[in-house]
Scaffold this motif. Structure first.
Motif, PDB file in Angstrom:
ATOM      1  N   LEU A   1     -14.658 -54.430 -51.999  1.00  0.00           N
ATOM      2  CA  LEU A   1     -16.068 -54.036 -52.043  1.00  0.00           C
ATOM      3  C   LEU A   1     -16.233 -52.626 -52.589  1.00  0.00           C
ATOM      4  O   LEU A   1     -17.296 -52.275 -53.097  1.00  0.00           O
ATOM      5  N   LEU A   2     -15.202 -51.809 -52.450  1.00  0.00           N
ATOM      6  CA  LEU A   2     -15.194 -50.467 -53.024  1.00  0.00           C
ATOM      7  C   LEU A   2     -13.889 -50.279 -53.792  1.00  0.00           C
ATOM      8  O   LEU A   2     -12.846 -50.818 -53.381  1.00  0.00           O
ATOM      9  N   PRO A   3     -13.904 -49.512 -54.879  1.00  0.00           N
ATOM     10  CA  PRO A   3     -12.691 -49.334 -55.687  1.00  0.00           C
ATOM     11  C   PRO A   3     -11.744 -48.299 -55.088  1.00  0.00           C
ATOM     12  O   PRO A   3     -12.126 -47.497 -54.238  1.00  0.00           O
ATOM     13  N   GLY A   4     -10.504 -48.328 -55.562  1.00  0.00           N
ATOM     14  CA  GLY A   4      -9.531 -47.329 -55.138  1.00  0.00           C
ATOM     15  C   GLY A   4      -8.795 -47.729 -53.881  1.00  0.00           C
ATOM     16  O   GLY A   4      -8.845 -48.881 -53.438  1.00  0.00           O
ATOM     17  N   ALA A   5      -8.122 -46.740 -53.289  1.00  0.00           N
ATOM     18  CA  ALA A   5      -7.324 -46.982 -52.086  1.00  0.00           C
ATOM     19  C   ALA A   5      -7.222 -45.696 -51.283  1.00  0.00           C
ATOM     20  O   ALA A   5      -7.408 -44.587 -51.813  1.00  0.00           O
ATOM     21  N   LEU A   6      -6.920 -45.848 -50.001  1.00  0.00           N
ATOM     22  CA  LEU A   6      -6.656 -44.700 -49.124  1.00  0.00           C
ATOM     23  C   LEU A   6      -5.165 -44.691 -48.819  1.00  0.00           C
ATOM     24  O   LEU A   6      -4.624 -45.670 -48.298  1.00  0.00           O
TER      25      LEU A   6
ATOM     26  N   TYR B   1      -7.409 -42.331 -53.532  1.00  0.00           N
ATOM     27  CA  TYR B   1      -6.689 -42.419 -54.803  1.00  0.00           C
ATOM     28  C   TYR B   1      -7.231 -43.576 -55.630  1.00  0.00           C
ATOM     29  O   TYR B   1      -7.601 -44.630 -55.089  1.00  0.00           O
ATOM     30  N   CYS B   2      -7.292 -43.368 -56.942  1.00  0.00           N
ATOM     31  CA  CYS B   2      -7.636 -44.435 -57.883  1.00  0.00           C
ATOM     32  C   CYS B   2      -7.107 -44.027 -59.250  1.00  0.00           C
ATOM     33  O   CYS B   2      -6.627 -42.896 -59.432  1.00  0.00           O
ATOM     34  N   ASP B   3      -7.189 -44.925 -60.224  1.00  0.00           N
ATOM     35  CA  ASP B   3      -6.719 -44.547 -61.557  1.00  0.00           C
ATOM     36  C   ASP B   3      -7.779 -43.710 -62.268  1.00  0.00           C
ATOM     37  O   ASP B   3      -8.915 -43.570 -61.799  1.00  0.00           O
ATOM     38  N   ASP B   4      -7.402 -43.163 -63.412  1.00  0.00           N
ATOM     39  CA  ASP B   4      -8.285 -42.231 -64.120  1.00  0.00           C
ATOM     40  C   ASP B   4      -9.588 -42.884 -64.561  1.00  0.00           C
ATOM     41  O   ASP B   4     -10.648 -42.247 -64.534  1.00  0.00           O
TER      42      ASP B   4
ATOM     43  N   LEU C   1     -16.647 -43.408 -61.206  1.00  0.00           N
ATOM     44  CA  LEU C   1     -17.262 -42.941 -59.964  1.00  0.00           C
ATOM     45  C   LEU C   1     -18.077 -41.676 -60.205  1.00  0.00           C
ATOM     46  O   LEU C   1     -19.197 -41.532 -59.699  1.00  0.00           O
ATOM     47  N   GLU C   2     -17.505 -40.754 -60.964  1.00  0.00           N
ATOM     48  CA  GLU C   2     -18.208 -39.495 -61.229  1.00  0.00           C
ATOM     49  C   GLU C   2     -19.408 -39.711 -62.145  1.00  0.00           C
ATOM     50  O   GLU C   2     -20.499 -39.188 -61.891  1.00  0.00           O
ATOM     51  N   THR C   3     -19.233 -40.512 -63.182  1.00  0.00           N
ATOM     52  CA  THR C   3     -20.309 -40.754 -64.143  1.00  0.00           C
ATOM     53  C   THR C   3     -21.486 -41.485 -63.509  1.00  0.00           C
ATOM     54  O   THR C   3     -22.653 -41.169 -63.786  1.00  0.00           O
TER      55      THR C   3
ATOM     56  N   SER D   1      -7.184 -35.744 -51.341  1.00  0.00           N
ATOM     57  CA  SER D   1      -7.976 -36.759 -52.042  1.00  0.00           C
ATOM     58  C   SER D   1      -8.326 -36.320 -53.461  1.00  0.00           C
ATOM     59  O   SER D   1      -8.638 -35.140 -53.698  1.00  0.00           O
ATOM     60  N   LEU D   2      -8.280 -37.243 -54.402  1.00  0.00           N
ATOM     61  CA  LEU D   2      -8.696 -36.936 -55.763  1.00  0.00           C
ATOM     62  C   LEU D   2     -10.126 -36.417 -55.764  1.00  0.00           C
ATOM     63  O   LEU D   2     -11.008 -36.993 -55.117  1.00  0.00           O
ATOM     64  N   ASN D   3     -10.349 -35.331 -56.472  1.00  0.00           N
ATOM     65  CA  ASN D   3     -11.685 -34.740 -56.600  1.00  0.00           C
ATOM     66  C   ASN D   3     -12.357 -34.476 -55.248  1.00  0.00           C
ATOM     67  O   ASN D   3     -13.583 -34.499 -55.135  1.00  0.00           O
ATOM     68  N   ASN D   4     -11.545 -34.253 -54.217  1.00  0.00           N
ATOM     69  CA  ASN D   4     -12.077 -33.971 -52.870  1.00  0.00           C
ATOM     70  C   ASN D   4     -12.932 -35.107 -52.305  1.00  0.00           C
ATOM     71  O   ASN D   4     -13.787 -34.889 -51.440  1.00  0.00           O
TER      72      ASN D   4
END
Length: 225
Positions: A97-102, A148-151, A157-159, A183-186
């Motif tokens: 439901l959400l991208p990435g991982a913890l 964490y997630c890929d580039d 996410l940021e865009t 965490s990536l990008n805090n």
């Protein structure tokens, strides 16, 4: 608005949420055992913190297969609200439901503390009670809270303004001391593209009761209402 709070074997923050939604906000709330499949009466699904299934394999990896999570997936697809807090955030990423991982915290230690967060996106249904770039303080308690997630996913996410909370007191990524777990990008919390699904590692329910001396988390629940 009716809240449903999932209870897995190993959940330990479910009653904290119920105290806020039912005890403080007087909203109808039902505790939902993980084997249930009918959540049609629920408006807001809460996947609480804790150690679902003892965090065996990895955090959230077993809980994602619970019948209630398949129902939650359909609940979210209908545009209804879902929030995953701490272990709940981990479950939502495992479910897709959400991208990435913890993953494991940067220093490989369990962290229990109160930390500053910046509200990056106040335009989600969850954050209407906050101001843009408002700095709040919430408790954290996790060993695998490093986002964490890929580039490509990180750029999306940021865009798309899906980063909702960052660790620290500045709205932009900061790799300094305020990035408590690496965490990536805090990133401390993200939402899906539609904004109805929120995952966050900090615990708003533990900062909602005035008797605890901290109420920054209550704005999240009141904002949603």
């Amino acid at each position: 608005m009716k809240f449903g709070v999932v209870v897995f074997p190993g959940s330990n923050c479910d009653r904290d949420v119920v105290w806020v939604t039912q005890g403080l906000l007087n909203q109808p709330t039902r505790m939902i055992w993980h084997q249930e499949t009918d959540i049609s009466d629920i408006d807001v699904m809460v996947i609480p913190g804790g150690f679902s299934y003892g965090d065996y394999l990895r955090c959230g990896a077993i809980a994602r297969f619970s019948p209630v999570m398949q129902a939650t997936l359909e609940h979210a697809k209908q545009g209804k609200y879902v929030i995953g807090i701490c272990n709940g955030f981990q479950v939502l990423t495992e479910l897709g439901l959400l991208p990435g991982a913890l993953v494991r915290n940067r220093d490989l230690h369990f962290i229990c503390d109160r930390v500053p967060l910046t509200v990056v996106n106040p335009q989600t249904p969850w954050t209407t009670g906050y101001l843009a770039n408002e700095v709040i303080n919430l408790p954290i308690a996790h060993g695998e809270g490093c986002y964490y997630c890929d580039d490509n996913i990180l750029a999306e996410l940021e865009t798309n303004n899906q980063v909702v909370f960052r660790y620290g007191s500045v709205p932009t990524p900061n790799v300094g001391a305020e990035n408590i777990n690496g965490s990536l990008n805090n990133i401390a919390g993200i939402c899906n593209r539609q904004g109805n699904v929120l995952g966050m590692m900090p615990h708003p329910e533990r900062a909602s009761d005035p008797s605890l001396g901290q109420t920054d988390g209550m704005k999240l629940f009141k904002g949603l209402l």
